[in-house]
Structure formats: structure tokens, C-alpha cells
Design a protein around this motif. Structure first.
Motif, mmCIF file in Angstrom:
data_model
loop_
_atom_site.group_PDB
_atom_site.id
_atom_site.type_symbol
_atom_site.label_atom_id
_atom_site.label_comp_id
_atom_site.label_asym_id
_atom_site.label_seq_id
_atom_site.Cartn_x
_atom_site.Cartn_y
_atom_site.Cartn_z
ATOM 1 N N LEU A 98 9.818 37.926 57.846
ATOM 2 C CA LEU A 98 10.700 36.788 57.583
ATOM 3 C C LEU A 98 11.662 36.503 58.730
ATOM 4 C CD1 LEU A 98 11.612 37.124 53.807
ATOM 5 C CD2 LEU A 98 10.650 35.116 54.926
ATOM 6 N N PHE A 112 10.402 33.897 61.092
ATOM 7 C CA PHE A 112 9.994 32.627 60.491
ATOM 8 C C PHE A 112 11.235 31.768 60.303
ATOM 9 C CE2 PHE A 112 8.848 29.900 56.861
ATOM 10 C CZ PHE A 112 7.647 29.393 57.315
ATOM 11 N N SER A 172 7.196 20.828 57.069
ATOM 12 C CA SER A 172 7.224 21.567 55.809
ATOM 13 C C SER A 172 7.101 20.649 54.605
ATOM 14 C CB SER A 172 8.539 22.344 55.680
ATOM 15 O OG SER A 172 8.686 23.288 56.714
ATOM 16 N N PRO A 205 13.048 32.280 50.559
ATOM 17 C CA PRO A 205 11.737 32.929 50.674
ATOM 18 C C PRO A 205 11.852 34.444 50.695
ATOM 19 C CG PRO A 205 11.958 31.152 52.275
ATOM 20 C CD PRO A 205 13.322 31.380 51.691
ATOM 21 N N VAL A 250 6.296 35.462 53.395
ATOM 22 C CA VAL A 250 5.609 34.425 54.164
ATOM 23 C C VAL A 250 4.195 34.912 54.428
ATOM 24 C CG1 VAL A 250 5.581 33.047 56.273
ATOM 25 C CG2 VAL A 250 7.762 33.745 55.288
ATOM 26 N N GLN A 251 3.195 34.089 54.074
ATOM 27 C CA GLN A 251 1.816 34.499 54.260
ATOM 28 C C GLN A 251 0.966 33.294 54.634
ATOM 29 O OE1 GLN A 251 0.349 34.411 49.605
ATOM 30 N NE2 GLN A 251 1.184 36.320 50.396
ATOM 31 N N TRP A 272 1.415 28.205 56.983
ATOM 32 C CA TRP A 272 1.997 29.286 56.204
ATOM 33 C C TRP A 272 2.453 28.767 54.854
ATOM 34 C CZ3 TRP A 272 1.594 33.948 58.553
ATOM 35 C CH2 TRP A 272 1.500 33.975 59.949
ATOM 36 N N ARG A 273 2.608 29.683 53.926
ATOM 37 C CA ARG A 273 3.270 29.346 52.676
ATOM 38 C C ARG A 273 4.382 30.354 52.427
ATOM 39 N NH1 ARG A 273 -0.627 30.875 47.546
ATOM 40 N NH2 ARG A 273 -0.919 33.091 48.012
ATOM 41 N N THR A 274 5.466 29.875 51.802
ATOM 42 C CA THR A 274 6.583 30.738 51.465
ATOM 43 C C THR A 274 6.616 30.935 49.956
ATOM 44 O OG1 THR A 274 7.977 28.746 51.608
ATOM 45 C CG2 THR A 274 8.062 30.284 53.446
ATOM 46 N N HIS A 324 4.037 25.189 55.270
ATOM 47 C CA HIS A 324 4.659 24.912 56.560
ATOM 48 C C HIS A 324 3.634 25.013 57.688
ATOM 49 C CE1 HIS A 324 8.379 25.976 54.295
ATOM 50 N NE2 HIS A 324 7.603 26.934 53.810
ATOM 51 N N ASP A 358 3.441 25.795 61.459
ATOM 52 C CA ASP A 358 4.220 26.400 62.541
ATOM 53 C C ASP A 358 3.714 25.840 63.857
ATOM 54 O OD1 ASP A 358 5.461 27.970 64.422
ATOM 55 O OD2 ASP A 358 5.008 29.869 63.450
#
Length: 230
Positions: free
Chosen positions: A3, A6, A84, A92, A95-96, A181-183, A194, A196
Motif C-alpha cells: 500500500l 500505491f 480511478s 484501502p 491492493v491487487q 489494480w483494484r482496492t 485504478h 496505474d
């Protein structure tokens, strides 16, 4: 991803190997997403063929995290660091990766759209998309009549009858391949998706600079609500 590496939807100063980066969050629009089939793509090249992420259907705010990359940190050089889709408010916890593949960008933009709306609200003849649709979007983004260059735009699809739209932004430093990514909140609920754009931080398999915790703050809760009510 850790995190601390991010920075989507955060404000304040982040320390990087290239120097400090001042972050700001700017609302961009509200995406009509009735099907819940979010498409992430270079909207000027691969619209209708992008990366798909399943989320809750509905109308969801979209925001850009902008980064001041100027040496003087005076706002003279700003890039979009993240695009986003905001699904819920909250801090969050995880984050993955949100998709198995990355998003290729060849026209310097990245966008969100409902995948089913593309089928319904774009011209049937795909060969007309470039001259009749995309040229207009490029004009709005880069050569607007009011002379103000925009980092992103929210535009209706040509055959929209119920507010079908695409929300797109410039893509960081330009063309490339970007991760999605997703939070998640601590309870596992999905907070956002999101892109990046590799302006601050680095990919998850590379070493990354740490944010300054006393300077960088999350944009959540009431602050996020106020941003979208302006």
C-alpha cells in the motif's frame, strides 16, 4: 502491491527517486455502467476490445490523480498518474491486480466505458469511428475551443439514448502498457479500480520509493464526496 507504493486518490507530497511529486485529485465525470462490465482500454485505438473487469453495476464517479512532475514543484508540468473508478468510500486495506492482462496504449489515452454500451451506442460501422468519433474526442482533449488543454474528458457515445458515455484521460507519459489494480477494504469489499500510469511508484515486481506518511494523505470519506459535489 504494498500500500505504501500505491498512490491513487491521494493528495500531498510523495518522495520518489526523481524527487518530490505533489499529488492532487480531480473529478472527471460519472460513468454510466449498468452492466457492471467495465472495459479499460486506449479509447482511441482499442475501444470495444479492452481489458474487462466485473464490478457492481450503476453510475460510478471517475477521478484522476494528478502528479506535479516539475523540478520546481510549481505546477508547470502535470501528468495523470492514475485513472480511478470509485465504487465506494473507505481506506484501502489491500491492493491487487484487477485483470490478468495489462492495458496497451498506442494513442496516449486510457479510458473507462461499459463494454455493453460500446456495442449499443457506437456506430455499427466501425470504419467510421476514427473520422466521425475519435477525431472529435481528440479535439475536446487536446485542442478545445476554449483553449484550455484538459487532462481528461467525459463524453457521450454517439448513439447514446440513456447517458451512455466514455470517460478518458491522457496516459501518464504517453504510450506504453499499464497495469490495472483494484482496492479492497478490510472487509473485502471493492472500493475502486485504478489504472496505474507509471508516473509515481513502479510496477509491483520492481523496487519502489516510499511515500512520506506525514505529507501524503488519502482522499477518502468526506473529502471525496466534496470533490464530486463541486
Amino acid at each position: 502491491m504494498d500500500l505504501q507504493h500505491f498512490h491513487a486518490l491521494r493528495t500531498g507530497v510523495v518522495e520518489t527517486d526523481e524527487g518530490p511529486r505533489t499529488l492532487a485529485v480531480q473529478p472527471l465525470g460519472v460513468l454510466r455502467l449498468p452492466s457492471g462490465r467495465l472495459e479499460v482500454s486506449d479509447s482511441l485505438v482499442n475501444l470495444g476490445e479492452g481489458v474487462l473487469v466485473d464490478v457492481a453495476g450503476g453510475d460510478h464517479p471517475v477521478a484522476m490523480t494528478l502528479a506535479d512532475v516539475s523540478d520546481a514543484q510549481d505546477g508547470s508540468h502535470v501528468r495523470v498518474a492514475y485513472l480511478s473508478l470509485v465504487l465506494a468510500e473507505g481506506e484501502p486495506a489491500v491492493v491487487q491486480r484487477a485483470a490478468a492482462r495489462d492495458v496497451p496504449v498506442d494513442a496516449g489515452v486510457v479510458g473507462f466505458v461499459d463494454a455493453e454500451n460500446v456495442q449499443r451506442a457506437m456506430p455499427e460501422d466501425r470504419s467510421t469511428w476514427y473520422d466521425e468519433v475519435f477525431d472529435g474526442w481528440i479535439e475536446l482533449l487536446h485542442y478545445p475551443d476554449d483553449g484550455i488543454h484538459r487532462h481528461g474528458i467525459d463524453v457521450p457515445l454517439p448513439r447514446a439514448t440513456a447517458g451512455e458515455n466514455v470517460v478518458l484521460s491522457s496516459a501518464g507519459w504517453g504510450d506504453g502498457v499499464y497495469r490495472v489494480w483494484r482496492t479492497l477494504a478490510a472487509d473485502g469489499s471493492l472500493l475502486g479500480v485504478h489504472v496505474d500510469l507509471d508516473v509515481v511508484g513502479v510496477q509491483d515486481d520492481d523496487p519502489a520509493p516510499a511515500a512520506s506518511p506525514e505529507k501524503s494523505e488519502p482522499t477518502t470519506g468526506g473529502l471525496l464526496r466534496r470533490l464530486f459535489r463541486r
